[in-house]
Design a protein around this motif. Structure first.
Motif, PDB file in Angstrom:
ATOM      1  N   ALA A 276       0.856  -1.182   0.000  1.00 27.44           N
ATOM      2  CA  ALA A 276       0.000   0.000   0.000  1.00 27.44           C
ATOM      3  C   ALA A 276       0.891   1.232   0.000  1.00 27.44           C
ATOM      4  O   ALA A 276       1.949   1.246   0.613  1.00 27.44           O
ATOM      5  CB  ALA A 276      -0.891  -0.010   1.222  1.00 27.44           C
TER       6      ALA A 276
ATOM      7  N   ASP B 106      -9.015  -5.838   1.257  1.00 24.35           N
ATOM      8  CA  ASP B 106     -10.146  -5.521   2.121  1.00 24.35           C
ATOM      9  C   ASP B 106     -11.089  -6.702   2.323  1.00 24.35           C
ATOM     10  O   ASP B 106     -12.231  -6.537   2.723  1.00 24.35           O
ATOM     11  CB  ASP B 106     -10.918  -4.332   1.569  1.00 24.35           C
TER      12      ASP B 106
ATOM     13  N   LYS C 142      -6.816  -6.343  -3.886  1.00 28.25           N
ATOM     14  CA  LYS C 142      -7.274  -5.491  -2.801  1.00 28.25           C
ATOM     15  C   LYS C 142      -7.213  -6.295  -1.517  1.00 28.25           C
ATOM     16  O   LYS C 142      -7.484  -7.484  -1.500  1.00 28.25           O
ATOM     17  CB  LYS C 142      -8.695  -5.014  -3.069  1.00 28.25           C
TER      18      LYS C 142
ATOM     19  N   GLN D 130      -2.347  -5.518  -8.309  1.00 27.57           N
ATOM     20  CA  GLN D 130      -2.389  -5.899  -6.899  1.00 27.57           C
ATOM     21  C   GLN D 130      -3.802  -6.309  -6.511  1.00 27.57           C
ATOM     22  O   GLN D 130      -4.776  -5.747  -7.003  1.00 27.57           O
ATOM     23  CB  GLN D 130      -1.947  -4.742  -6.015  1.00 27.57           C
TER      24      GLN D 130
ATOM     25  N   ASN E 106     -11.718  -7.299  -7.539  1.00 26.81           N
ATOM     26  CA  ASN E 106     -10.855  -7.374  -6.369  1.00 26.81           C
ATOM     27  C   ASN E 106      -9.400  -7.063  -6.720  1.00 26.81           C
ATOM     28  O   ASN E 106      -8.543  -7.075  -5.848  1.00 26.81           O
ATOM     29  CB  ASN E 106     -10.949  -8.767  -5.725  1.00 26.81           C
ATOM     30  N   TYR E 107      -9.106  -6.756  -7.968  1.00 28.38           N
ATOM     31  CA  TYR E 107      -7.742  -6.475  -8.411  1.00 28.38           C
ATOM     32  C   TYR E 107      -7.659  -5.055  -8.966  1.00 28.38           C
ATOM     33  O   TYR E 107      -8.578  -4.575  -9.616  1.00 28.38           O
ATOM     34  CB  TYR E 107      -7.307  -7.480  -9.477  1.00 28.38           C
ATOM     35  N   THR E 108      -6.541  -4.415  -8.710  1.00 29.73           N
ATOM     36  CA  THR E 108      -6.331  -3.038  -9.112  1.00 29.73           C
ATOM     37  C   THR E 108      -4.982  -2.888  -9.799  1.00 29.73           C
ATOM     38  O   THR E 108      -4.004  -3.491  -9.385  1.00 29.73           O
ATOM     39  CB  THR E 108      -6.339  -2.100  -7.870  1.00 29.73           C
TER      40      THR E 108
ATOM     41  N   SER F  80      -9.394  -0.111 -11.168  1.00 30.68           N
ATOM     42  CA  SER F  80      -9.847  -1.465 -10.863  1.00 30.68           C
ATOM     43  C   SER F  80     -10.045  -2.218 -12.179  1.00 30.68           C
ATOM     44  O   SER F  80     -10.308  -1.599 -13.215  1.00 30.68           O
ATOM     45  CB  SER F  80     -11.168  -1.399 -10.096  1.00 30.68           C
TER      46      SER F  80
END
Length: 81
Positions: free
Chosen positions: A21, A61, A59, A57, A70-72, A31
């Motif tokens: 992060a 959370d 996420k 990456q 769920n990937y960024t 995203s």
């Protein structure tokens, strides 16, 4: 079987990409959108992200690792002297 494959793929992605992060994240980060994770889609998205200077990456959370959302693609800010 599909869930097991998705979890194995997620583990592979996390192991190869690493997650960090940073407050130095660019507003160009994005995203991957909607849909189910599969190897080909993650490969294409990773290649595109890398070409734009970013890293893919997951996420952190607690989202569903089988979903593309769920990937960024995290693109760092350009540091100016």
């Amino acid at each position: 079987m599909r869930r097991a494959a998705a979890l194995a793929l997620t583990g592979l992605v996390l192991a190869s990409l690493g997650a960090c992060a940073s407050s130095e994240v660019s507003d160009r980060s994005y995203s991957l959108g909607r849909g189910i994770v599969n190897y080909d889609e993650l490969r294409r998205a990773g290649d595109k992200c890398k070409a734009e200077g970013g890293t893919l990456q997951a996420k952190m959370d607690g989202g569903d690792p089988a979903q593309l959302s769920n990937y960024t693609c995290v693109i760092p800010k350009v540091k100016r002297p």
